[in-house]
Design an enzyme around this catalytic site. Structure first.
Site, mmCIF file in Angstrom:
data_model
loop_
_atom_site.group_PDB
_atom_site.id
_atom_site.type_symbol
_atom_site.label_atom_id
_atom_site.label_comp_id
_atom_site.label_asym_id
_atom_site.label_seq_id
_atom_site.Cartn_x
_atom_site.Cartn_y
_atom_site.Cartn_z
ATOM 1 N N TYR A 171 28.004 22.125 18.822
ATOM 2 C CA TYR A 171 26.667 22.842 18.937
ATOM 3 C C TYR A 171 26.813 24.142 17.936
ATOM 4 O O TYR A 171 26.210 25.139 17.958
ATOM 5 C CB TYR A 171 26.274 23.349 20.204
ATOM 6 N N CYS A 231 20.017 39.910 8.570
ATOM 7 C CA CYS A 231 19.347 40.979 9.091
ATOM 8 C C CYS A 231 18.815 40.925 10.650
ATOM 9 O O CYS A 231 17.278 40.723 10.710
ATOM 10 C CB CYS A 231 18.284 41.411 8.174
ATOM 11 N N GLU A 232 19.769 41.263 11.429
ATOM 12 C CA GLU A 232 19.379 40.834 12.795
ATOM 13 C C GLU A 232 20.381 41.654 13.495
ATOM 14 O O GLU A 232 21.907 41.277 13.226
ATOM 15 C CB GLU A 232 19.316 39.442 13.582
ATOM 16 N N PRO A 263 28.953 12.672 27.315
ATOM 17 C CA PRO A 263 29.609 13.939 27.014
ATOM 18 C C PRO A 263 29.447 14.168 25.527
ATOM 19 O O PRO A 263 29.478 13.322 24.729
ATOM 20 C CB PRO A 263 31.280 13.522 27.217
HETATM 21 N N1 LLP Z 1 22.715 14.379 27.934
HETATM 22 C C1 LLP Z 1 21.664 15.433 27.996
HETATM 23 C C2 LLP Z 1 20.581 14.735 28.385
HETATM 24 C C3 LLP Z 1 21.849 16.636 27.512
HETATM 25 O O1 LLP Z 1 20.659 17.368 27.341
HETATM 26 C C4 LLP Z 1 23.047 16.924 26.976
HETATM 27 C C5 LLP Z 1 23.334 18.488 26.465
HETATM 28 C C6 LLP Z 1 24.043 16.437 26.965
HETATM 29 C C7 LLP Z 1 23.951 15.164 27.652
HETATM 30 C C8 LLP Z 1 25.523 16.665 26.620
HETATM 31 O O2 LLP Z 1 26.034 17.902 27.489
HETATM 32 P P1 LLP Z 1 27.638 18.336 27.211
HETATM 33 O O3 LLP Z 1 28.719 17.084 27.435
HETATM 34 O O4 LLP Z 1 27.716 18.662 25.867
HETATM 35 O O5 LLP Z 1 27.843 19.404 28.133
HETATM 36 N N2 LLP Z 1 23.451 24.066 22.881
HETATM 37 C C9 LLP Z 1 24.252 24.472 23.883
HETATM 38 C C10 LLP Z 1 24.323 23.510 24.698
HETATM 39 C C11 LLP Z 1 23.043 22.708 24.871
HETATM 40 C C12 LLP Z 1 23.202 21.486 25.760
HETATM 41 C C13 LLP Z 1 22.070 20.474 25.864
HETATM 42 N N3 LLP Z 1 22.210 19.244 26.529
HETATM 43 C C14 LLP Z 1 25.433 25.186 23.723
HETATM 44 O O6 LLP Z 1 26.009 25.610 22.618
HETATM 45 O O7 LLP Z 1 26.071 25.802 24.629
#
Ligand code: LLP
Length: 413
Positions: free
Chosen positions: A369, A341-342, A273
């Site tokens: 993120y 500037c976007e 997570p």
């Molecule tokens: N494990 C793997 C292999 C992953 O690729 C990810 C996230 C996680 C765990 C963690 O997932 P979470 O618990 O955070 O859902 N930048 C995007 C989110 C990209 C997620 C990429 N992978 C945003 O801001 O929504």
């Protein structure tokens, strides 16, 4: 329980007024709550057994102060690069609790991970398996491996953060997994320890997670029929969070459901997570520089921008924005936009707020993120990061300077 609360229209991070932090550290700044990080991590840890592993996904927020807080609680870590591994080590994380995900691990990263003795490599292709085998054999070692399978399940989330469909670049198609496991078994530098999948992020319904798990369990049965036995099952990222009014599933209930289902398989559970630990443990502060009106459209131009927080621009993400204290300004429906500037440089659109220049605002749910995806676009130094702990606060990353941005650049002779 939120650790960012209004008292008499004043926003507090734990016991510290956010206005005080803006005065002390300037804007834009990321403000985090230690208690929130701890509480969110413990929701996973407490629901898991002593042999299970809650591996915080470092990509969500990789500040070493945060990794250190989690390491002290016994956290494992999910990393996707040698850089993230170095951060975990620097923060006092236990390498034996590290899982290494990612589609393109370099040989140098594999060597580092083998040297420090990580828990497991989540291998994403047959080609990567061969590479890892050669690297390990050359070091006279066997690499602990889990194959990341792609279960072809629709996570029903934003397409950019959906990873478990056959059309996505991630993992090994579940139908070819048995063949790759057989190959892995024959390789002297590979020690099979598990299986994993990750179907996407910001899931507010656990049904796709459960569907994916069922497919992986079927594979595990098939593997057992072929005398291949595993130690753990890793179901990837955590559950989604509340940005606006999403009804998010209970973490404990989800984990209990998973644990009951996998009991007969006698496997340890690994989870990775990120968002659900970090997102609602942080806010991004900003100051209103100018108000302006073009026709009927009201704009509040703030000093934070898409380079500080790219989620609204990249994923059309809705994130709450509020004044940190009462304002004497005028009430309107504002687009909150940055100096970059976007046209895509906005943090929120059509937000009914009362604003005047000089007001400080907070963008909520910004702990995941946010800083990790920040850039220096438009030569903007990255924001400061501050950790609040009760009535204390600590600068855990200095605001970048223009000099630091040009470091390493040089003129031609
Ligand atoms: N494990 C793997 C292999 C992953 O690729 C990810 C996230 C996680 C765990 C963690 O997932 P979470 O618990 O955070 O859902 N930048 C995007 C989110 C990209 C997620 C990429 N992978 C945003 O801001 O929504």
């Amino acid at each position: 329980m939120s650790h960012f609360n209004f008292k008499n229209q004043q926003l507090f991070a734990e016991n510290v007024a956010v206005s005080e932090l803006c005065a002390a550290h300037g804007t834009p700044s990321y403000i985090y709550s230690r208690a929130a990080f701890e509480e969110h991590f413990m929701a996973y840890q407490n629901a898991m057994g002593p042999d299970d592993l809650a591996c915080y996904a470092v990509k969500a927020n990789s500040n070493i102060a945060i990794l250190n807080i989690l390491a002290k609680l016994g956290a494992g870590f999910d990393i996707v690069s040698g850089g993230e591994l170095e951060r975990v080590l620097q923060a006092g994380g236990d390498p034996e609790k590290v899982v290494f995900s990612g589609v393109a691990k370099k040989s140098s990263e594999m060597r580092l991970a083998l040297e420090v003795g990580i828990h497991c490599f989540n291998v994403e292709s047959a080609a990567e398996l061969e590479r890892l085998n050669s690297v390990a054999v050359a070091m006279d070692m066997a690499a602990p491996v889990s194959l990341r399978v792609n279960p072809d399940v629709d996570a029903q989330t934003h397409p950019y953060i959906s990873t478990g469909l056959a059309e996505n670049k991630f993992g090994i198609a579940i139908d070819s997994a048995l063949e790759v496991y057989k190959r892995a078994e024959a390789l002297p530098g590979i020690d099979i320890v598990g299986v994993d999948c990750h179907i996407g992020s910001q899931l507010i319904d656990t049904t796709p997670f459960i569907d994916a798990m069922e497919r992986v369990l079927k594979l595990i049965e098939e593997l057992a029929d072929n005398n291949i036995f595993l130690e753990h099952i890793d179901l990837g990222g955590g559950i989604g969070v509340r940005y606006e009014n999403e009804e998010t599933p209970d973490i404990g209930a989800y984990i209990q459901q998973v644990k009951e289902r996998i009991k007969p398989f006698n496997l340890n559970l690994v989870l990775e997570p990120g968002r659900s630990i970090a997102a609602n443990a942080g806010i991004l502060t900003m100051e209103v520089e100018y108000l302006k009106q073009n026709g009927d459209k009201h704009f509040a131009i703030v000093d934070a921008a898409m380079n500080d927080m790219i989620r609204p621009a990249l994923y059309q993400a809705w994130m709450d924005i509020q004044n940190i204290e009462a304002s004497n300004g005028s009430t309107a429906s504002y687009d909150i936009v940055g100096p970059v500037c976007e046209t895509g440089d906005f943090l929120g659109k059509d937000r009914k707020l009362t604003l005047q220049a000089g007001d400080k605002l907070a963008l909520f749910s910004a702990g995941a993120y946010g800083f990790t995806m920040a850039s220096n676009y438009n030569s903007r130094p990255r924001a400061a990061e501050i950790m609040v702990d009760g009535d204390k606060h600590y600068l855990i990353r200095e605001r970048e300077t223009i000099a630091s941005l040009m470091q390493g650049e040089s003129l031609l002779p």
